[in-house]
Motif scaffolding. Structure first.
Motif, PDB file in Angstrom:
ATOM      1  N   PRO A 118      16.128  10.491  36.212  1.00  0.00           N
ATOM      2  CA  PRO A 118      15.281  10.666  35.035  1.00  0.00           C
ATOM      3  C   PRO A 118      14.554  12.001  35.046  1.00  0.00           C
ATOM      4  O   PRO A 118      14.171  12.493  36.099  1.00  0.00           O
ATOM      5  CB  PRO A 118      14.294   9.509  35.140  1.00  0.00           C
ATOM      6  CG  PRO A 118      14.188   9.252  36.603  1.00  0.00           C
ATOM      7  CD  PRO A 118      15.560   9.501  37.155  1.00  0.00           C
ATOM      8  N   MET A 133      11.223  13.837  33.795  1.00  0.00           N
ATOM      9  CA  MET A 133       9.866  13.509  33.343  1.00  0.00           C
ATOM     10  C   MET A 133       9.060  14.793  33.189  1.00  0.00           C
ATOM     11  O   MET A 133       8.784  15.475  34.169  1.00  0.00           O
ATOM     12  CB  MET A 133       9.193  12.566  34.343  1.00  0.00           C
ATOM     13  CG  MET A 133       9.866  11.213  34.458  1.00  0.00           C
ATOM     14  SD  MET A 133       9.052  10.073  35.614  1.00  0.00           S
ATOM     15  CE  MET A 133       9.740  10.651  37.172  1.00  0.00           C
ATOM     16  N   THR A 157       9.904  11.232  28.967  1.00  0.00           N
ATOM     17  CA  THR A 157      10.904  11.001  30.003  1.00  0.00           C
ATOM     18  C   THR A 157      12.269  10.799  29.370  1.00  0.00           C
ATOM     19  O   THR A 157      12.393  10.270  28.252  1.00  0.00           O
ATOM     20  CB  THR A 157      10.548   9.772  30.858  1.00  0.00           C
ATOM     21  OG1 THR A 157      10.732   8.583  30.081  1.00  0.00           O
ATOM     22  CG2 THR A 157       9.113   9.844  31.344  1.00  0.00           C
ATOM     23  N   ASP A 162      16.225   9.341  30.267  1.00  0.00           N
ATOM     24  CA  ASP A 162      17.009   8.522  31.189  1.00  0.00           C
ATOM     25  C   ASP A 162      18.430   8.361  30.665  1.00  0.00           C
ATOM     26  O   ASP A 162      18.726   8.601  29.492  1.00  0.00           O
ATOM     27  CB  ASP A 162      16.361   7.152  31.357  1.00  0.00           C
ATOM     28  CG  ASP A 162      15.062   7.222  32.141  1.00  0.00           C
ATOM     29  OD1 ASP A 162      15.132   7.112  33.370  1.00  0.00           O
ATOM     30  OD2 ASP A 162      13.998   7.394  31.520  1.00  0.00           O
ATOM     31  N   ASP A 217      17.725   2.077  32.698  1.00  0.00           N
ATOM     32  CA  ASP A 217      17.058   3.092  33.516  1.00  0.00           C
ATOM     33  C   ASP A 217      15.711   3.488  32.900  1.00  0.00           C
ATOM     34  O   ASP A 217      14.722   3.707  33.614  1.00  0.00           O
ATOM     35  CB  ASP A 217      17.940   4.334  33.648  1.00  0.00           C
ATOM     36  CG  ASP A 217      19.174   4.078  34.487  1.00  0.00           C
ATOM     37  OD1 ASP A 217      19.197   3.056  35.202  1.00  0.00           O
ATOM     38  OD2 ASP A 217      20.124   4.881  34.422  1.00  0.00           O
ATOM     39  N   ALA A 218      15.694   3.583  31.561  1.00  0.00           N
ATOM     40  CA  ALA A 218      14.450   3.953  30.878  1.00  0.00           C
ATOM     41  C   ALA A 218      13.373   2.907  31.104  1.00  0.00           C
ATOM     42  O   ALA A 218      12.188   3.243  31.244  1.00  0.00           O
ATOM     43  CB  ALA A 218      14.714   4.123  29.380  1.00  0.00           C
ATOM     44  N   THR A 247      11.811   3.497  34.485  1.00  0.00           N
ATOM     45  CA  THR A 247      10.879   4.623  34.409  1.00  0.00           C
ATOM     46  C   THR A 247       9.606   4.222  33.672  1.00  0.00           C
ATOM     47  O   THR A 247       8.494   4.581  34.077  1.00  0.00           O
ATOM     48  CB  THR A 247      11.539   5.816  33.700  1.00  0.00           C
ATOM     49  OG1 THR A 247      12.725   6.190  34.402  1.00  0.00           O
ATOM     50  CG2 THR A 247      10.596   7.008  33.636  1.00  0.00           C
ATOM     51  N   TYR A 248       9.769   3.473  32.595  1.00  0.00           N
ATOM     52  CA  TYR A 248       8.634   3.012  31.793  1.00  0.00           C
ATOM     53  C   TYR A 248       7.647   2.210  32.643  1.00  0.00           C
ATOM     54  O   TYR A 248       6.435   2.446  32.625  1.00  0.00           O
ATOM     55  CB  TYR A 248       9.170   2.163  30.643  1.00  0.00           C
ATOM     56  CG  TYR A 248       8.127   1.579  29.719  1.00  0.00           C
ATOM     57  CD1 TYR A 248       7.660   2.301  28.626  1.00  0.00           C
ATOM     58  CD2 TYR A 248       7.635   0.296  29.912  1.00  0.00           C
ATOM     59  CE1 TYR A 248       6.710   1.772  27.762  1.00  0.00           C
ATOM     60  CE2 TYR A 248       6.684  -0.252  29.057  1.00  0.00           C
ATOM     61  CZ  TYR A 248       6.235   0.488  27.980  1.00  0.00           C
ATOM     62  OH  TYR A 248       5.298  -0.040  27.134  1.00  0.00           O
ATOM     63  N   GLN A 274       7.407   2.267  35.865  1.00  0.00           N
ATOM     64  CA  GLN A 274       6.856   3.144  36.900  1.00  0.00           C
ATOM     65  C   GLN A 274       5.683   3.955  36.363  1.00  0.00           C
ATOM     66  O   GLN A 274       4.646   4.094  37.024  1.00  0.00           O
ATOM     67  CB  GLN A 274       7.960   4.076  37.417  1.00  0.00           C
ATOM     68  CG  GLN A 274       7.561   4.932  38.605  1.00  0.00           C
ATOM     69  CD  GLN A 274       8.689   5.840  39.057  1.00  0.00           C
ATOM     70  OE1 GLN A 274       9.516   6.282  38.261  1.00  0.00           O
ATOM     71  NE2 GLN A 274       8.752   6.107  40.345  1.00  0.00           N
ATOM     72  N   VAL A 275       5.837   4.462  35.144  1.00  0.00           N
ATOM     73  CA  VAL A 275       4.767   5.255  34.534  1.00  0.00           C
ATOM     74  C   VAL A 275       3.550   4.371  34.235  1.00  0.00           C
ATOM     75  O   VAL A 275       2.401   4.772  34.457  1.00  0.00           O
ATOM     76  CB  VAL A 275       5.270   5.950  33.254  1.00  0.00           C
ATOM     77  CG1 VAL A 275       4.114   6.619  32.509  1.00  0.00           C
ATOM     78  CG2 VAL A 275       6.339   6.992  33.595  1.00  0.00           C
TER      79      VAL A 275
END
Length: 426
Positions: A167, A169, A200, A202, A207-208, A211-212, A214-215
């Motif tokens: 990803p 970012m 971000t 992805d 995968d997005a 990341t979502y 995680q953020v």
């Protein structure tokens, strides 16, 4: 009592090529210039609150009368030295937590061309809150409240980005603008404000989503470090759009957002999502508690809303195994000791073709994207005559059968450069 005017001095700046500058750090012989005196600090000048003050917001009073901010015009405030110190420390915390997950800091222009906003459709849908202006050549711009259009166009201009870069970012911290019809409460509802916005990219929606989450977790860490008692709830995607959104709120009477939370299971949502009349938790059927809050953070799962519009794509290199299997199968059908697979995937196609020509391979068969489609086609390059054709397997087998040569044919299975028409999730 006599008064003297303060003298405002602008020092002339001299531009010097960076390569011509040499800087030496020497011990300072006049250490007293670094001493800090309260008498010289603007934030320690006494400022008493008048009894007839019309300010009703407690935080606004505290910041004004403790010399953190000062009013400039409706919706805009001077950030005084103490306020700047606080902001810089806050930025350090944000930078530290975002860099820990691989986010990269950048800076984008505040002025955004109208053509980008018109392309996404937000030029019309944003409404009167968008500051719009024209330059001397009558080109239209807006003062950016967010930067989805600019960042997606930037990524799209880079061409096909390798999946190995994902990803991706990217974030910034700068001034944003919103033409509030009734600015109030100091920094809480202003026309210009400092905001951290991150974007971000992805390879897939799955995968997005990773990341979502995680953020969102990082946002929680930031608020925990600041000792802010925040509430995370489902939010409305609004004008920005997307498939999912979460808001981070600070409970306060002066807030202008209303959220409902379930103290039994932890569910929470903005009333814009849940509805004002809904008083029962959709997860466990318990009663919902209503709170007035200040929004301090917001995350969006945008999908391909902007990447579709601006044609932001990436090279889907994780199809390498599929391409290798296709190349192996073709090799087994063609091989009579005169075929070799060029599996040096770290090299570009051009370099591998150059090698094939130097080594005297009369034909190169490229196993690429079209070998995975219907009909199955292989790119066949006649290295002698510099001609390229796309052939089905039976045509390729016939061509190879008719070749009389002691030089081997080469199959080049393009793994990391196989371009698939996929678009990144943001």
């Amino acid at each position: 009592m006599s008064w003297s005017f303060l003298s405002a001095v602008r020092k002339q700046c001299i531009e010097v090529p960076l390569s011509a500058v040499s800087v030496s750090l020497l011990p300072c012989r006049h250490k007293h210039i670094h001493r800090k005196y309260l008498s010289k600090r603007l934030d320690y000048i006494n400022k008493n609150q008048p009894e007839d003050s019309k300010i009703t917001c407690k935080s606004q009073k505290l910041m004004i009368y403790n010399n953190i901010i000062d009013h400039c015009y409706p919706g805009a405030y001077h950030l005084l030295p103490l306020g700047v110190r606080v902001l810089e420390k806050l930025i350090k915390i944000i930078d530290f937590e975002l860099e820990a997950i691989g986010a990269l800091k950048m800076q984008m222009p505040i002025l955004a061309p109208s053509k980008l906003w018109k392309k996404s459709g937000r030029w019309k849908t944003t409404g009167s809150e968008l500051f719009r202006l024209k330059d001397r050549n009558q080109h239209e711009y807006c003062l950016g409240p967010t930067h989805e259009e600019i960042i997606t166009e930037l990524v799209a201009q880079e061409g096909y980005i390798s999946y190995r870069n994902l990803p991706m970012m990217l974030y910034q911290i700068n001034t944003k603008f919103r033409d509030e019809s009734w600015p109030k409460f100091g920094l809480l509802r202003g026309r210009e404000f400092e905001m951290k916005d991150m974007y971000t990219f992805d390879a897939s929606e799955d995968d997005a989503m990773i990341t979502y989450e995680q953020v969102c977790e990082v946002y929680g860490k930031i608020f925990d470090r600041l000792k802010i008692k925040y509430i995370k709830v489902l939010g409305s995607t609004g004008n920005i759009g997307g498939k999912l959104s979460h808001e981070f709120h600070f409970p306060a009477d002066v807030g202008e957002d209303t959220v409902k939370i379930c103290e039994s299971c932890g569910y929470g949502a903005n009333v814009e999502v849940l509805g004002k009349e809904n008083t029962t938790c959709p997860e466990c059927n318990s009663d919902l508690k209503q709170l007035t809050c200040i929004e301090v953070g917001h995350s969006f799962l945008l999908g391909t809303k902007y990447s579709d519009v601006f044609n932001a794509k990436f090279t889907e290199g994780y199809k390498a195994d599929e391409m290798k299997n296709l190349a192996d199968e073709l090799y087994d059908e063609l091989n009579e000791g005169e075929v070799v697979i060029d599996d040096r995937t770290k090299l570009s196609v051009g370099k591998r073709l150059f090698t094939a020509k130097r080594k005297g391979f009369p034909y190169v068969v490229v196993v690429g994207r079209q070998a995975t489609e219907t009909p199955v086609l292989y790119e066949v390059i006649d290295m002698t005559n510099d001609e390229t054709k796309f052939m089905e397997k039976h045509e390729l087998l016939k061509l190879m059968a008719d070749i009389e040569t002691t030089k081997p044919a080469m199959i080049s299975n393009i793994l990391n450069l196989d371009i698939i028409d996929m678009k990144p999730d943001m």
